[in-house]
Scaffold this motif. Structure first.
Motif: not given
Length: 390
Positions: A176-190
């Motif tokens: 929530t705090f990052a939003s997909p604008v600032n962070q994409n966790p799926i690309d990091l393995g989540i």
């Protein structure tokens, strides 16, 4: 519309549009029916099944933004995260949870999961070692939040994902705090990403919603639980959310830029004891944040010096609003110990570093000079009052 090769703002604007086939309108039409054709149709649409036209199409936008195959819209962030937990946890299972976490999620875990016979462990910290030490033989899910609410701690997403995969454990994140604008966790393995869509997705403080995004197989399991719990969102609100998300890239980037300027300014202010913002080089996880985020976000927190009344500070602000939620285009502040973490005991709040002097600051799109002026004037005002009382 295919998402391949499209830029952020193009995805926000166009992916997931509902085509107006009859009148060729520039915006998605709104489908408000709660009952659809049953005979001779390929899709059996039913609002509780999260598959009405507006719900189905907006889910495509969210999936595109989070780089996943599928997504779902819920009535709130808590509806999203509770459904996600219950889709993958059952009696006898164990959940590992980050200790620096949104208070509502903590409360749900402590009050509801024991009723289902689900065990849980809160980590003692947020390093990879802390998570590894908390894992048990029956652990089925690890849940993290980064940046965390409200202290902006940064968890190593890639390392947690690697740890979990080595032990065949699923992972989820509150993004929530990052939003997909600032962070994409799926690309990091989540494996699963959830949002309180009330926040940056909505962005105008007039929508309550939640979202989860993941693979088709994972979302199928979440859907099976979600249709039973019934936490779907009305199509009018879905339409409003789709409209709001068209400007999310522009809004969040502007807010992030403002937050960086304000964090640096507050960090040098004599009446600010400490600033929590991953964009500051003094932040203990600054380099980690830099490696896994595209921007440092528009949320920060700061502690007033002990001689200032934090409650009075919020009351005396004239431009910045004291408000329960966050991420609107207008700047807002709250005291976490009275709001987001009020359900925790005083001992629990102290254990995770949430003091009575802590102010959570959701930075909006206003002119930074105006925000600085409001904060300075308020500090000067309450400082004089307290000096007189002394």
């Amino acid at each position: 519309m295919t998402k391949k090769g499209l830029g952020l703002n193009t995805i926000c604007t166009h992916v997931g549009e509902v085509k107006d086939e009859q009148f060729k309108g520039a915006v998605s039409p709104m489908y408000l029916s709660s009952s659809y054709e049953f005979l001779d149709v390929d899709v059996k649409r039913y609002p509780r099944y999260f598959n009405t036209p507006n719900q189905e199409h907006l889910a495509k936008k969210i999936a595109a933004l989070e780089h996943t195959e599928s997504a779902m819209i819920f009535g709130s962030g808590m509806a999203a995260i509770s459904t996600m937990f219950l889709a993958f946890l059952q009696k006898g299972d164990h959940l590992v949870v980050q200790n620096t976490l949104y208070g509502g999620t903590v409360n749900f875990i402590k009050e509801e999961l024991p009723k289902y016979g689900i065990e849980y462990t809160f980590t003692s910290g947020y390093s990879v070692e802390d998570f590894e030490n908390a894992i048990q033989s029956n652990t089925k899910l690890i849940h993290i939040e980064t940046p965390s609410n409200p202290l902006m701690t940064i968890t190593d997403i890639k390392a947690i994902a690697k740890l979990a995969k080595s032990k065949s454990i699923l992972t989820s994140i509150d993004n929530t705090f990052a939003s997909p604008v600032n962070q994409n966790p799926i690309d990091l393995g989540i494996d699963m990403v959830m949002h309180s869509a009330t926040k940056y997705f909505g962005g105008h403080s007039d929508i309550c919603a939640g979202a989860v995004a993941s693979t088709n197989d994972i979302m199928e399991r979440i859907w099976n639980v979600g249709k039973n719990l019934g936490g779907s969102l009305s199509d009018m609100t879905v339409w409003m959310l789709e409209r709001s998300m068209k400007t999310m890239g522009l809004r969040v980037k502007a807010q992030t830029k403002n937050a960086m300027k304000l964090a640096k300014w507050l960090d040098g202010h004599s009446k600010i004891e400490k600033v929590y913002y991953p964009g500051l080089k003094t932040h203990p996880e600054h380099q980690l944040a830099k490696s896994q985020m595209k921007g440092f976000g528009a949320m920060l927190s700061f502690e007033l010096t002990s001689d200032l009344d934090a409650y009075r500070f919020q009351k005396e602000l004239s431009l910045i609003k004291s408000s329960m939620s966050l991420a609107g285009v207008e700047s807002t502040v709250i005291s976490p110990h009275l709001t987001s973490h009020a359900l925790l005991t005083e001992e629990e709040r102290k254990a995770v570093g949430i003091s009575d002097q802590l102010i959570r600051f959701s930075v909006g799109i206003e002119n930074v000079k105006d925000l600085k002026r409001d904060i300075s004037a308020t500090i000067n005002k309450i400082n004089k009052r307290e000096a007189i009382q002394i």
